[in-house]
Design a protein around this motif. Sequence first.
Motif, PDB file in Angstrom:
ATOM      1  N   ALA A  20      77.735  48.798 113.789  1.00 47.98           N
ATOM      2  CA  ALA A  20      78.484  48.897 112.535  1.00 47.98           C
ATOM      3  C   ALA A  20      77.583  48.714 111.312  1.00 47.98           C
ATOM      4  O   ALA A  20      77.714  49.438 110.324  1.00 47.98           O
ATOM      5  N   LEU A  21      76.660  47.747 111.353  1.00 45.27           N
ATOM      6  CA  LEU A  21      75.811  47.481 110.196  1.00 45.27           C
ATOM      7  C   LEU A  21      74.945  48.689 109.833  1.00 45.27           C
ATOM      8  O   LEU A  21      74.734  48.980 108.645  1.00 45.27           O
ATOM      9  N   GLN A  22      74.451  49.403 110.853  1.00 40.26           N
ATOM     10  CA  GLN A  22      73.632  50.591 110.583  1.00 40.26           C
ATOM     11  C   GLN A  22      74.477  51.714 109.994  1.00 40.26           C
ATOM     12  O   GLN A  22      74.034  52.439 109.103  1.00 40.26           O
ATOM     13  N   ARG A  23      75.700  51.845 110.486  1.00 37.01           N
ATOM     14  CA  ARG A  23      76.574  52.887 109.927  1.00 37.01           C
ATOM     15  C   ARG A  23      76.952  52.562 108.480  1.00 37.01           C
ATOM     16  O   ARG A  23      77.002  53.448 107.631  1.00 37.01           O
ATOM     17  N   ILE A 264      83.744  51.927 104.706  1.00 41.53           N
ATOM     18  CA  ILE A 264      83.161  50.650 105.138  1.00 41.53           C
ATOM     19  C   ILE A 264      84.266  49.688 105.563  1.00 41.53           C
ATOM     20  O   ILE A 264      84.162  49.011 106.603  1.00 41.53           O
ATOM     21  N   ASP A 265      85.343  49.619 104.777  1.00 44.38           N
ATOM     22  CA  ASP A 265      86.480  48.777 105.149  1.00 44.38           C
ATOM     23  C   ASP A 265      87.038  49.184 106.512  1.00 44.38           C
ATOM     24  O   ASP A 265      87.417  48.329 107.328  1.00 44.38           O
ATOM     25  N   ALA A 266      87.083  50.496 106.771  1.00 43.39           N
ATOM     26  CA  ALA A 266      87.624  50.993 108.036  1.00 43.39           C
ATOM     27  C   ALA A 266      86.738  50.593 109.209  1.00 43.39           C
ATOM     28  O   ALA A 266      87.239  50.291 110.306  1.00 43.39           O
ATOM     29  N   ILE A 267      85.433  50.559 108.999  1.00 38.50           N
ATOM     30  CA  ILE A 267      84.519  50.141 110.059  1.00 38.50           C
ATOM     31  C   ILE A 267      84.648  48.645 110.309  1.00 38.50           C
ATOM     32  O   ILE A 267      84.743  48.187 111.460  1.00 38.50           O
ATOM     33  N   VAL A 268      84.664  47.867 109.247  1.00 33.02           N
ATOM     34  CA  VAL A 268      84.762  46.409 109.373  1.00 33.02           C
ATOM     35  C   VAL A 268      86.065  46.007 110.059  1.00 33.02           C
ATOM     36  O   VAL A 268      86.087  45.110 110.916  1.00 33.02           O
ATOM     37  N   ALA A 269      87.164  46.686 109.705  1.00 34.42           N
ATOM     38  CA  ALA A 269      88.473  46.354 110.281  1.00 34.42           C
ATOM     39  C   ALA A 269      88.655  46.935 111.685  1.00 34.42           C
ATOM     40  O   ALA A 269      89.600  46.564 112.385  1.00 34.42           O
ATOM     41  N   GLY A 270      87.759  47.842 112.085  1.00 32.49           N
ATOM     42  CA  GLY A 270      87.884  48.462 113.393  1.00 32.49           C
ATOM     43  C   GLY A 270      88.863  49.622 113.434  1.00 32.49           C
ATOM     44  O   GLY A 270      89.163  50.144 114.510  1.00 32.49           O
ATOM     45  N   ASP A 271      89.356  50.051 112.263  1.00 35.06           N
ATOM     46  CA  ASP A 271      90.309  51.158 112.221  1.00 35.06           C
ATOM     47  C   ASP A 271      89.631  52.499 112.446  1.00 35.06           C
ATOM     48  O   ASP A 271      90.237  53.423 113.003  1.00 35.06           O
TER      49      ASP A 271
END
Length: 293
Positions: A20-23, A264-271
């Motif tokens: 996730a951090l790289q994306r 970014i919010d979608a990646i952090v939340a797993g959505d």
Amino acid sequence: MTPTPSHLTPAAATLLGEPALQRIEAIRSERWIAYPRAKQALAILQQLVAHPRTTRMPSLAIYGDSGMGKTMIMQRFRSEHPPVFDATAGVEQTLVLALQMTGRPSERRFFAQLLATAGAPRSSRCDIVELEQAAIRVLRTIGVKVLVIDEIHNILAGPHRDQRIILNTLRFLSNELSLSLVCLGVGDAREAIGGDIQLARRIDEMQLHRWVANEEFETLVALILRNLPLRKPSLLTARALRRVLQMTDGVSARIFRVLNELAIDAIVAGDEEITDEAVEHWRPVVERQAAFA
């Protein structure tokens, strides 16, 4: 071989296997997205490079509010025409030379900036005539065909006399070296260039208007979404698109920022997708922090 997901470009798809951090880092990185308006501008600029050398070269002014992508277009244009070493002549040929007009330009500062951008040394003891002759010699030697000047509206920051001198200088360089001028700036740039009627008459204009709710805006959003490394497609309704316009006032840089932060919010939340609900509830980071102050 895993096929590229249909909702992503190949470049974005290659990032799906990354943590996730790289994306997130990739989303925050500056990247070029060839939306139709930018492609049109680049096509016109390319015509200037290809135009035969004549006594009166065509030129272009690109106007638009801050954040409408003028500088990105300039940087892309310059990257498509990097300096190339000419072994026969023994010099580095630079078809496109780009610089940003200084905040308070004068004739001396402008010639000094030209020389510095071209990578040519100069003596601090040079007078104006020597600087002018050196600039002409260097630009001719490296084969400049297009001189790009960003923030051209900064001309207005100087006294009226200096404004006229800078404009006369630009016209002189275009005539003397048979080069095209590309000027980029906000709306005030039209006033700046208009200070020299002869120069203004030979410069075509292109306006980067703010985005409105139409098919062109939908295409822009679709291209941005295809470049965001999310595992699921983001299917936004017309209502969500209108909300994006409302939040950004139709400014390109703000549109990119909103969609990037939503991704970014979608990646952090797993959505792994941007939804209408996420768009509706999105608020700038500054406002989010203020809410917890």
